[in-house]
Structures are given as C-alpha cells and as structure tokens.
Design an enzyme around this catalytic site. Structure first.
Site, mmCIF file in Angstrom:
data_model
loop_
_atom_site.group_PDB
_atom_site.id
_atom_site.type_symbol
_atom_site.label_atom_id
_atom_site.label_comp_id
_atom_site.label_asym_id
_atom_site.label_seq_id
_atom_site.Cartn_x
_atom_site.Cartn_y
_atom_site.Cartn_z
ATOM 1 N N PRO A 87 0.821 -1.216 0.000
ATOM 2 C CG PRO A 87 0.000 -1.007 2.177
ATOM 3 C CD PRO A 87 0.685 -1.974 1.255
ATOM 4 C CB CYS A 88 0.558 4.347 -1.923
ATOM 5 S SG CYS A 88 1.453 5.853 -2.274
#
Length: 418
Positions: free
Chosen positions: A173-174
């Site tokens: 995930p960013c």
C-alpha cells in the site's frame, strides 16, 4: 453427484450458488451442501439439472473434461480459513515447500491478494515459499487456486521465520513517510508503514532481488517524498534500483491500467531492463459475453442514478466497442457514474461486467477460480495486478539472473537453495 462436477457447471455458466440452485428450485444452502460434500445430490436432481441446461452444456463432454481441469483446492472452506487462518497457513506452507528445490528460483509473496503476482512468477519457473495477506476473502481465493493459505498480518511475522528466498514480491500500500529523515536519535522515516516491513525482512534475509508494485501516484505521492525515501532506503542497503510505469493496454489487455513497478538487485553487476511494451491492442468487445443473465442493473437504478441529467454519465460498451475500458476499481460493484463501465446487454438492457470479463481484463486465465461473492470478486479483481504485465517483468528478472550467472560463473549471483 461429485462436488467437482457441480463447481464445473457453475464455472462454465458463470453462476453463483444461488443462481444455480434456482434452476432446479432448491435453496442455495442445499446447493452449498452439495458442493461442499456435506450431502450428496440425489440423481433425480441431477437429471432435472441436465434437462434444464441441455441447450447450454454438453454433459458427456463435461464428465470427460473433468479430469483435465485445473486442480481446485477445497479441503478447507471460507469459514475454516477465517477461523483457523494461522494454523492452516502453517500446514499448507509445509506442503508447499517440499518441492522448492526443483524450481529455478524461490520467491515470497507479500500483500498477496488473490495471487496475481504469484501466478506471474510461477509461470517463469519460480516457486513460492511464503505468502502473506490480511483479507480473509482474498485468502480463500488464494487457497482455492494455489492450495496455500497465506499467513496474516505481516507485522506480526518474525523475519527469521521466513524461508530464504531469491526474490521478494510485494504489491504494498502507498503510505506517506516521516519527513524527519535519518538523523541520529530518530526512527527511520519508513517506521510504521508496510514498506518498513519489507525493509525489515530484506535486512534480515539479505534478499537478492525485489519486485514491488504500486499505483502510479506513488511517484508524486507526498510531493515525491515517498518514492525518494524508498529509493534512498534501498540504495543505502546496497540495492541497484530500477523503476517505471507500464500500461496494461499496451500488453494486449483491453483495460487502461497504469501501474508503478520497481525492481532492485543486490548484485550491482546485473543488467536489467523492463519489458518493452509490445503495443499489442485488444478491443474490449472481443472479451464480452453474450446473453448474460444475473448481472443486470435495474431500470429504477438506471433512471434514478446512472442517467441523472445533472450529473456525469457512465461508459457504455458492447461487442462492437473498440479500444480499452477505464481502470477496473475495487469499488466497481457500487455502480459509480463517473468511473463505471457497463455493458449494453442483460435483462434490463444494461449490466455489470461478469466474472469472466473481469478475469479477461485483468489477464487471469479462464480456469482461475473465484469462489467468493460477486461483491468480493469485484474488490479482488480491482485490487489485483494485471497478470500478463507482471509475467513479462518476471521473465526479464529471470533472464537477468540467468545471464549474469552464465557470464560470471566464478563471481556469480548465487541463488539461495535452502
């Protein structure tokens, strides 16, 4: 009647258990028990099913094809995997690692989702020796197709317990990083993020190769600080970093889907290039199914929501539509006006994309099994990687490793074989 036949029938017609049960006028719970093997379908019901579907399925061919179908893992059901995930992860991983020695390379699959990255690296000769995923529904799909239940929360996994591997794969995930920097007395800026978990593992295992996937927005995320920290962190650890953005529509997939990819090597002498897009185009109309039932959008919803005069309109496609569709998102099932793509077909004239159509625009093989609800299917497909793109990258990684080993047999890049 054996459960495998019932699953095969549903798979061929792209039916949910409820839709299949309605054909022969039984409850979906009854059908579920037949498929799970808890009870056996009476021959009279099977004869009734044959009569109802005789124009859609050749039952003689179906029985003959059964032995040729991809293996479907169904020893454990969704409920068992949800309740006993870690125990089943231990059991299934032990079985998985038994034949790891026969592979070209070994890899681990973090934030694995339903296994799109695994699918891509396995076809290039790799063997997965560890996987991790927190979502129970994604775990079930992963298990159904690969026979392995992923471990859960990676933050709770000791890095020392992860087997030695040649490649770490992660669609992470960013998340934003701290702007403090690596000053003495302060935590590393990646602390508290999922990327930090990747760093924690490669510090312990000295992983030779990394493959990371993310949304293209990572490049400008947090004014570029996120990518800057990632690259600096890896370079400080001795990795040579390569990164790019590739669009699935350039790889023969009828979907405009750009993704950020990063490949890093501990061996600085390895020459690596991302695959050059073959620029093969495929029209979305080529993958659409005909006479679809069960995916229709009600006329009321169309009038009251999809086609409101004061708002944007969705994209409508049919078998004559050329080009690629917009990016499939995990919230597709919520029927969004501005980003949704819908098909001119079905009982009400407009319908959602089917399971098979979603698999096609994500590049999954036709025999990839989706054992979860339609809502979960859309979430899983929208969160997945596009398999052919990652397959091409995995091919380039494998080629780079083989080339350096052939060129420098004395000082080569040794793959771990433990």
């Amino acid at each position: 009647m054996k459960p495998e036949i019932l699953k095969l029938i549903r798979s061929k017609l792209d039916l949910t258990q409820k839709q299949a049960s309605e054909i022969i006028e039984v409850s979906d719970k009854t059908w579920q028990q037949w498929e799970s093997g808890k009870t056996e379908m009476h021959p009279a019901y099977y004869s009734f099913l044959q009569e109802k579907l005789k124009d859609k399925i050749n039952f003689e061919e179906l029985s003959a094809q059964k032995t040729l179908q991809k293996k479907i893992f169904d020893k454990y059901n969704q409920n068992q995997i949800t309740k006993n995930a870690e125990e089943l992860a231990e059991i299934t991983h032990i079985e998985e690692r038994k034949d790891a020695y026969s592979s070209d390379f070994k890899f681990i699959d973090l934030f694995s989702g339903i296994g799109g990255i695994r699918q891509s690296f396995e076809v290039n000769g790799g063997k997965c020796v560890f996987s991790s995923e927190i979502d129970p529904f994604a775990k079930f799909t992963y298990y159904t197709n690969f026979g392995v239940v992923p471990f859960g929360d990676i933050t709770k996994v000791e890095a020392t317990t992860i087997p030695q591997h040649d490649i770490l794969c992660a669609g992470f995930p960013c998340q934003p990083f701290s702007h403090i920097g690596k000053r003495e007395g302060f935590e590393h800026p990646t602390q508290g993020t999922m990327f930090h978990e990747i760093v924690r593992i490669i510090e312990t295992k000295k992983t030779p190769v990394l493959f990371l996937e993310n949304v293209p927005g990572l490049i400008n995320h947090d004014d570029g600080n996120t990518l800057k920290v990632i690259i600096e962190t890896l370079e400080d650890m001795g990795y040579k970093v390569h990164h790019t953005v590739l669009d699935a529509s350039h790889f023969g997939i009828p979907q405009k889907r750009k993704r950020f990819y990063l490949v890093a090597f501990l061996n600085q002498n390895i020459h690596f290039e991302f695959p050059k897009p073959p620029m093969i185009s495929k029209d979305i109309g080529e993958v659409l199914e005909s006479d679809v039932t069960g995916y229709s959008i009600s006329e009321h919803l169309q009038k009251s929501y999809l086609f409101k005069k004061d708002d944007g309109k969705p994209s409508l496609i049919d078998k004559n539509t050329t080009g690629a569709v917009k990016t499939l998102v995990s919230t597709y099932h919520k029927i969004q006006r501005l980003t949704g793509t819908f098909v001119k077909d079905g009982e009400t004239g407009i319908r959602l994309l089917t399971t098979n159509e979603c698999k096609a625009i994500m590049g999954f093989p036709k025999d990839f099994v989706i054992p979860v609800s339609r809502t979960q299917m859309y979430r899983q497909m929208g969160n997945s990687v596009v398999v052919p793109v990652v397959t091409k990258i995995a091919e380039q990684i494998s080629l780079a490793l083989k080339t350096v080993n052939q060129q420098s047999p004395q000082e080569n890049f040794e793959l771990e074989l433990v």
